[in-house]
Design an enzyme around this catalytic site. Structure first.
Site, short mmCIF file in Angstrom:
data_model
loop_
_atom_site.label_atom_id
_atom_site.label_comp_id
_atom_site.label_asym_id
_atom_site.label_seq_id
_atom_site.Cartn_x
_atom_site.Cartn_y
_atom_site.Cartn_z
N ASN A 212 87.31 34.67 48.20
CA ASN A 212 86.71 33.49 48.83
C ASN A 212 86.39 32.45 47.77
O ASN A 212 86.63 32.65 46.58
CB ASN A 212 85.47 33.89 49.64
CG ASN A 212 84.44 34.56 48.74
OD1 ASN A 212 83.94 33.96 47.80
ND2 ASN A 212 84.15 35.83 49.02
N LYS A 291 104.22 46.29 44.75
CA LYS A 291 104.17 44.92 45.24
C LYS A 291 104.92 44.79 46.57
O LYS A 291 106.03 45.30 46.70
CB LYS A 291 104.80 44.01 44.18
CG LYS A 291 104.61 42.55 44.46
CD LYS A 291 105.31 41.72 43.39
CE LYS A 291 105.52 40.32 43.93
NZ LYS A 291 106.58 39.62 43.23
N ASP A 308 77.70 47.05 53.32
CA ASP A 308 76.79 45.90 53.19
C ASP A 308 75.78 46.24 52.09
O ASP A 308 74.86 47.04 52.28
CB ASP A 308 76.09 45.63 54.53
CG ASP A 308 75.30 44.33 54.47
OD1 ASP A 308 74.70 44.03 53.41
OD2 ASP A 308 75.29 43.61 55.48
N ILE A 309 76.00 45.64 50.93
CA ILE A 309 75.19 45.96 49.75
C ILE A 309 73.74 45.59 49.97
O ILE A 309 72.82 46.39 49.72
CB ILE A 309 75.75 45.22 48.51
CG1 ILE A 309 77.21 45.61 48.30
CG2 ILE A 309 74.91 45.52 47.28
CD1 ILE A 309 77.96 44.73 47.32
N PHE A 325 71.01 35.96 50.90
CA PHE A 325 71.45 34.58 51.15
C PHE A 325 72.13 34.53 52.50
O PHE A 325 72.74 35.52 52.93
CB PHE A 325 72.44 34.14 50.07
CG PHE A 325 71.76 33.49 48.91
CD1 PHE A 325 71.71 32.11 48.79
CD2 PHE A 325 71.13 34.26 47.94
CE1 PHE A 325 71.07 31.51 47.73
CE2 PHE A 325 70.49 33.67 46.88
CZ PHE A 325 70.46 32.29 46.77
N LYS A 339 69.18 37.36 60.47
CA LYS A 339 69.69 38.16 59.35
C LYS A 339 68.53 38.79 58.58
O LYS A 339 68.59 39.94 58.17
CB LYS A 339 70.51 37.25 58.43
CG LYS A 339 71.61 37.96 57.72
CD LYS A 339 72.61 36.99 57.13
CE LYS A 339 73.64 36.51 58.14
NZ LYS A 339 74.61 35.58 57.58
N1 CTP Z 1 76.14 40.84 51.45
C1 CTP Z 1 76.23 42.04 50.77
N2 CTP Z 1 77.25 42.90 51.03
C2 CTP Z 1 78.18 42.62 51.95
C3 CTP Z 1 78.11 41.40 52.63
C4 CTP Z 1 77.07 40.54 52.36
O1 CTP Z 1 75.38 42.30 49.92
N3 CTP Z 1 79.17 43.47 52.16
C5 CTP Z 1 75.00 39.94 51.19
C6 CTP Z 1 75.34 38.65 50.51
O2 CTP Z 1 75.23 38.76 49.10
C7 CTP Z 1 74.30 37.72 51.10
C8 CTP Z 1 74.10 38.23 52.48
O3 CTP Z 1 74.48 39.59 52.43
O4 CTP Z 1 73.06 37.84 50.42
C9 CTP Z 1 74.94 37.54 53.46
O5 CTP Z 1 74.86 38.22 54.66
P1 CTP Z 1 76.11 38.44 55.60
O6 CTP Z 1 75.59 39.15 56.78
O7 CTP Z 1 77.25 39.02 54.91
O8 CTP Z 1 76.44 36.97 55.87
P2 CTP Z 1 77.68 36.51 56.62
O9 CTP Z 1 78.92 37.13 56.07
O10 CTP Z 1 77.56 35.05 56.62
O11 CTP Z 1 77.32 37.18 58.00
P3 CTP Z 1 77.84 36.86 59.43
O12 CTP Z 1 78.45 38.14 59.81
O13 CTP Z 1 76.57 36.54 60.12
O14 CTP Z 1 78.77 35.74 59.30
#
Ligand code: CTP
Length: 407
Positions: A212, A291, A308-309, A325, A339
């Site tokens: 991203n 590849k 989800d960390i 964030f 959230k």
């Molecule tokens: N985060 C994380 N590990 C993941 C995904 C996200 O630690 N696998 C953390 C990001 O570092 C950030 C926060 O989670 O602090 C963002 O939340 P997230 O739910 O991932 O946000 P979006 O992807 O925007 O969620 P949504 O599904 O609501 O779009």
């Protein structure tokens, strides 16, 4: 008038053998005026440039010189003296003293105190310009700085030896000014902070990945601001093209899975966790070993959720103060609050993303929410916002840890 931050601060002033030792008299006078307590320790060479009697009269305390002075040791032993100091300030610091400090000698009282003390050490070098520029001195300075010793100056200009160049000791007024700035109690002194930053890369095959637009700037700025606030910082970073801030431990990772592993291995040792990384939510189920060839008109890439960390950190036991964030294109408050609750966070920093906003930009605007409160941090550069956010985190973290201790 602003209250002096040096009020009752205990400064162990080391004076070593340099012609600039005469400036130590003025330095002591200014430190005392600013309210500091000053204990002078001279090396034998320093006593050839300025008399102990002068420094004793100005500091109001007997000058210490000898490691084996029975009477002085009986009054306050050298280990006691090492513990007494809030700072060890060595001005002037000679080339010889830098060399002895670098190798950890304990061959006189001052060098021994530097080894025995856990107080921050500040060196204000003074020497001939060729000595300062000599590779041996450069090397000593680099090693000492790497150990966290502060080195102030030297200034450039006319030297006592008649030469011109770098090597002059900073002026006493400037040294006192810098100490005043340091005297601010660090907001996160000794607190362990772990921050994730940057994007992750999810391998599709050995040469391709999904990623991203995160630049990592916010996470890196937070790491720097936390470091400047006195924290011990670990930065778990995805691939970015940024220089890590100095004094920060950096763990480099590529994928969400690797980031998860590195974070979870350290979570028990951190007090505050800030998830600023843009972690991929999905990863290819099985990256191809070779590849991929463009031999088909259409292909399907199957993706699975990544761990989800942030949620895992918030669910750990014991858990750090956990900050996430939320980057949203719409309904910022509502989604961010949801959230915060869903992941059971202590705080969430929300920003609006979209064309020209958030990712890859220098500026940002943050809205911060926590259970029972919120604050608008306004629009500013990422560096400035990072400072404001670290200040707010330390405020909330301080309140929570006080509540826990009394509860
Ligand atoms: N985060 C994380 N590990 C993941 C995904 C996200 O630690 N696998 C953390 C990001 O570092 C950030 C926060 O989670 O602090 C963002 O939340 P997230 O739910 O991932 O946000 P979006 O992807 O925007 O969620 P949504 O599904 O609501 O779009």
């Amino acid at each position: 008038m602003e209250i002096s931050r040096l009020q009752r601060r205990r400064i162990l002033l080391g004076v070593t053998g340099s012609i600039a030792a005469y400036k130590s008299a003025e330095l002591i006078r200014r430190l005392r005026q600013a309210g500091a307590e000053v204990q002078v320790v001279m090396t034998p060479a320093a006593a050839r440039f300025v008399t102990p009697l002068t420094l004793q009269a100005l500091s109001g305390r007997p000058v210490r010189r000898d490691l084996f002075d029975v009477a002085a040791e009986a009054a306050m032993g050298h280990i006691e003296l090492a513990r007494w100091a809030d700072w060890i300030l060595i001005a002037p610091a000679s080339a010889d003293f830098l060399a002895r400090l670098r190798i950890g000698r304990a061959d006189d009282l001052l060098a021994t105190l530097c080894l025995a003390s856990e107080a921050p050490v500040i060196l204000v070098p003074a020497m001939n310009r060729a000595m300062w520029r000599h590779p041996a001195t450069r090397d000593n300075v680099a090693v000492l700085e790497g150990r966290g010793v502060e080195i102030w100056g030297p200034a450039s200009g006319a030297q006592a030896c008649g030469e011109e160049g770098p090597g002059r000791m900073l002026e006493p007024a400037e040294i006192v000014g810098r100490l005043q700035a340091l005297g601010k109690a660090p907001l996160l002194g000794g607190v362990k902070v772990m921050i994730t930053a940057g994007p992750t890369r999810e391998a599709v095959d050995p040469v391709r990945f999904l990623s991203n637009r995160s630049s990592g700037r916010m996470g890196y700025a937070l790491a720097q601001a936390a470091r400047e606030a006195g924290a011990e910082v670990t930065l778990v970073s995805g691939p970015v093209s940024l220089e890590p801030p100095s004094g920060v431990e950096v763990i480099r990772v590529e994928s969400a899975q690797q980031m998860y592993r590195q974070v979870m291995a350290r979570v028990g040792r951190c007090d505050i966790f800030i998830g600023a990384a843009a972690v991929a939510d999905y990863t290819p189920i099985r990256p191809a070993v070779a590849k991929l060839k463009k031999d088909q008109a259409r292909i399907t890439l199957e993706l699975v959720r990544t761990p989800d960390i942030l949620a895992a950190v918030a669910a750990a036991s014991p858990r750090p103060f956990t900050v996430g964030f939320a980057a949203e294109t719409e309904r910022l408050h509502e989604y961010a609050r949801a959230k915060l609750d869903r992941k059971r966070l202590d705080m969430i920093a929300a920003n609006r993303v979209g064309p020209g906003r958030g990712f890859e930009t220098e500026d940002n605007a943050l809205w911060v929410l926590w259970p029972g409160g919120e604050r608008d941090l306004g629009r500013a550069s990422k560096r400035e916002l990072a400072r404001r956010l670290i200040e707010l985190i330390s405020e909330r973290y301080g309140q929570e840890s006080r509540a826990e201790n009394s509860g």
